[in-house]
Design a protein around this motif. Structure first.
Motif, PDB file in Angstrom:
ATOM      1  N   ALA A 194      -8.205  -6.576   8.477  1.00 57.95           N
ATOM      2  CA  ALA A 194      -8.638  -5.561   7.321  1.00 57.95           C
ATOM      3  C   ALA A 194      -7.358  -5.424   6.264  1.00 57.95           C
ATOM      4  N   MET A 195      -6.000  -5.391   7.048  1.00 61.14           N
ATOM      5  CA  MET A 195      -4.995  -5.373   5.988  1.00 61.14           C
ATOM      6  C   MET A 195      -4.825  -6.701   5.195  1.00 61.14           C
ATOM      7  N   GLY A 196      -5.253  -7.769   5.502  1.00 64.70           N
ATOM      8  CA  GLY A 196      -5.300  -8.980   4.664  1.00 64.70           C
ATOM      9  C   GLY A 196      -6.201  -8.827   3.760  1.00 64.70           C
ATOM     10  N   ILE A 197      -7.490  -8.349   4.177  1.00 59.84           N
ATOM     11  CA  ILE A 197      -8.393  -8.399   3.041  1.00 59.84           C
ATOM     12  C   ILE A 197      -8.081  -7.631   1.848  1.00 59.84           C
ATOM     13  N   ASN A 207       3.663  -3.699  -2.800  1.00 59.17           N
ATOM     14  CA  ASN A 207       2.989  -4.724  -1.736  1.00 59.17           C
ATOM     15  C   ASN A 207       3.255  -4.213  -0.320  1.00 59.17           C
ATOM     16  N   ILE A 208       4.261  -3.691   0.007  1.00 59.24           N
ATOM     17  CA  ILE A 208       4.521  -3.192   1.552  1.00 59.24           C
ATOM     18  C   ILE A 208       3.729  -1.754   1.932  1.00 59.24           C
ATOM     19  N   SER A 209       3.427  -1.010   0.884  1.00 56.09           N
ATOM     20  CA  SER A 209       2.715   0.065   0.845  1.00 56.09           C
ATOM     21  C   SER A 209       1.142  -0.225   1.052  1.00 56.09           C
ATOM     22  N   MET A 210       0.882  -1.159   0.319  1.00 55.36           N
ATOM     23  CA  MET A 210      -0.453  -1.669   0.237  1.00 55.36           C
ATOM     24  C   MET A 210      -1.092  -2.274   1.553  1.00 55.36           C
ATOM     25  N   VAL A 211      -0.179  -2.633   2.421  1.00 58.04           N
ATOM     26  CA  VAL A 211      -0.450  -3.170   3.803  1.00 58.04           C
ATOM     27  C   VAL A 211      -0.243  -2.024   4.835  1.00 58.04           C
ATOM     28  N   MET A 212       0.682  -1.415   4.766  1.00 61.79           N
ATOM     29  CA  MET A 212       0.945  -0.296   5.605  1.00 61.79           C
ATOM     30  C   MET A 212       0.167   0.912   5.426  1.00 61.79           C
ATOM     31  N   VAL A 213      -0.051   1.413   4.219  1.00 56.86           N
ATOM     32  CA  VAL A 213      -0.862   2.794   3.990  1.00 56.86           C
ATOM     33  C   VAL A 213      -1.710   2.703   2.793  1.00 56.86           C
ATOM     34  N   SER A 214      -2.809   1.985   3.002  1.00 59.16           N
ATOM     35  CA  SER A 214      -3.605   1.405   2.318  1.00 59.16           C
ATOM     36  C   SER A 214      -4.386   2.566   1.217  1.00 59.16           C
ATOM     37  N   LEU A 215      -4.838   3.443   2.215  1.00 60.41           N
ATOM     38  CA  LEU A 215      -5.512   4.662   1.761  1.00 60.41           C
ATOM     39  C   LEU A 215      -4.686   5.451   0.691  1.00 60.41           C
ATOM     40  N   LEU A 216      -3.434   5.483   0.778  1.00 58.67           N
ATOM     41  CA  LEU A 216      -2.706   6.067  -0.252  1.00 58.67           C
ATOM     42  C   LEU A 216      -2.239   5.199  -1.288  1.00 58.67           C
ATOM     43  N   ALA A 217      -1.917   4.013  -0.914  1.00 59.38           N
ATOM     44  CA  ALA A 217      -1.466   2.927  -1.920  1.00 59.38           C
ATOM     45  C   ALA A 217      -2.263   2.572  -2.913  1.00 59.38           C
ATOM     46  N   LEU A 218      -3.626   2.344  -2.505  1.00 58.99           N
ATOM     47  CA  LEU A 218      -4.608   1.888  -3.345  1.00 58.99           C
ATOM     48  C   LEU A 218      -5.095   2.898  -4.373  1.00 58.99           C
ATOM     49  N   PRO A 219      -5.045   4.150  -4.136  1.00 54.92           N
ATOM     50  CA  PRO A 219      -5.375   5.152  -5.294  1.00 54.92           C
ATOM     51  C   PRO A 219      -4.190   5.004  -6.383  1.00 54.92           C
ATOM     52  N   TYR A 220      -3.179   5.151  -5.787  1.00 52.39           N
ATOM     53  CA  TYR A 220      -2.066   4.831  -6.669  1.00 52.39           C
ATOM     54  C   TYR A 220      -1.918   3.785  -7.622  1.00 52.39           C
ATOM     55  N   TYR A 221      -2.179   2.593  -6.732  1.00 52.74           N
ATOM     56  CA  TYR A 221      -2.547   1.348  -7.703  1.00 52.74           C
ATOM     57  C   TYR A 221      -3.584   1.578  -8.663  1.00 52.74           C
ATOM     58  N   LEU A 222      -4.831   1.737  -8.395  1.00 56.50           N
ATOM     59  CA  LEU A 222      -5.678   2.057  -9.407  1.00 56.50           C
ATOM     60  C   LEU A 222      -5.407   2.916 -10.757  1.00 56.50           C
ATOM     61  N   ILE A 223      -4.637   4.018 -10.212  1.00 53.50           N
ATOM     62  CA  ILE A 223      -4.258   4.823 -11.474  1.00 53.50           C
ATOM     63  C   ILE A 223      -3.269   4.146 -12.403  1.00 53.50           C
ATOM     64  N   ARG A 224      -2.317   3.488 -11.936  1.00 55.98           N
ATOM     65  CA  ARG A 224      -1.081   3.115 -12.452  1.00 55.98           C
ATOM     66  C   ARG A 224      -1.625   1.778 -13.211  1.00 55.98           C
ATOM     67  N   SER A 225      -2.601   1.040 -12.681  1.00 57.01           N
ATOM     68  CA  SER A 225      -2.942  -0.331 -13.504  1.00 57.01           C
ATOM     69  C   SER A 225      -4.328  -0.263 -14.439  1.00 57.01           C
ATOM     70  N   CYS A 260     -15.503   3.639  -0.167  1.00 58.66           N
ATOM     71  CA  CYS A 260     -15.008   3.927   0.901  1.00 58.66           C
ATOM     72  C   CYS A 260     -16.285   4.548   1.915  1.00 58.66           C
ATOM     73  N   LEU A 261     -17.031   5.447   0.949  1.00 57.98           N
ATOM     74  CA  LEU A 261     -18.359   5.690   1.684  1.00 57.98           C
ATOM     75  C   LEU A 261     -19.356   4.708   2.122  1.00 57.98           C
ATOM     76  N   LEU A 262     -19.439   3.627   1.222  1.00 58.02           N
ATOM     77  CA  LEU A 262     -19.982   2.273   1.533  1.00 58.02           C
ATOM     78  C   LEU A 262     -19.729   1.692   2.861  1.00 58.02           C
ATOM     79  N   SER A 263     -18.213   1.609   2.909  1.00 56.63           N
ATOM     80  CA  SER A 263     -17.814   1.102   3.961  1.00 56.63           C
ATOM     81  C   SER A 263     -18.195   1.834   5.090  1.00 56.63           C
ATOM     82  N   ILE A 264     -18.154   3.099   5.288  1.00 55.36           N
ATOM     83  CA  ILE A 264     -18.453   3.988   6.388  1.00 55.36           C
ATOM     84  C   ILE A 264     -19.892   3.748   6.828  1.00 55.36           C
ATOM     85  N   LEU A 265     -20.891   3.554   5.677  1.00 53.84           N
ATOM     86  CA  LEU A 265     -22.148   3.350   6.062  1.00 53.84           C
ATOM     87  C   LEU A 265     -22.481   1.795   6.636  1.00 53.84           C
TER      88      LEU A 265
END
Length: 120
Positions: free
Chosen positions: A43-46, A67-85, A102-107
């Motif tokens: 999952a981290m690799g994907i 890069n490190i945050s994206m692997v270790m704390v993806s749920l926090l780093a991903l929204p940060y990246y999305l906003i910045r990029s 995220c909801l689709l993943s839960i489904l």
């Protein structure tokens, strides 16, 4: 690999995880440590593969800490990246897409769980 293929791989992994976890639980089998570690690493690799692909496509420079945050704390780093990029007009929309994914993943986990529960 294209970004949408990477996201599809994540959804498939979510379904498989849901199925395996439910199957093991229904049959009172303890979850093997190798399964937990390998599925977590996958999952981290994907997630990192998607981030790498997306940032390359957008020409967004990746820092070591992101890069490190994206692997270790993806749920926090991903929204940060999305906003910045994303440009100003797209920030809210991309966050809604993130929540939707995220909801689709839960489904997918729930559907995988239903399949896992039906296996005898």
């Amino acid at each position: 690999m294209h970004g949408k293929h990477i996201l599809a791989a994540f959804l498939l992994l979510s379904a498989v995880n849901g199925g395996v976890d439910t199957y093991l639980d229904m049959h009172h089998i303890p979850e093997p440590g190798w399964w937990l570690i390998s599925s977590s690493l996958l999952a981290m690799g994907i997630v990192f593969a998607w981030y790498h692909s997306d940032s390359n496509a957008r020409g967004y420079p990746r820092s070591r800490w992101l890069n490190i945050s994206m692997v270790m704390v993806s749920l926090l780093a991903l929204p940060y990246y999305l906003i910045r990029s994303r440009p100003n007009g797209e920030k809210f929309r991309v966050l809604l897409k993130y929540v939707g994914f995220c909801l689709l993943s839960i489904l997918c986990q729930v559907i995988g769980g239903a399949v896992g529960a039906s296996i005898d």
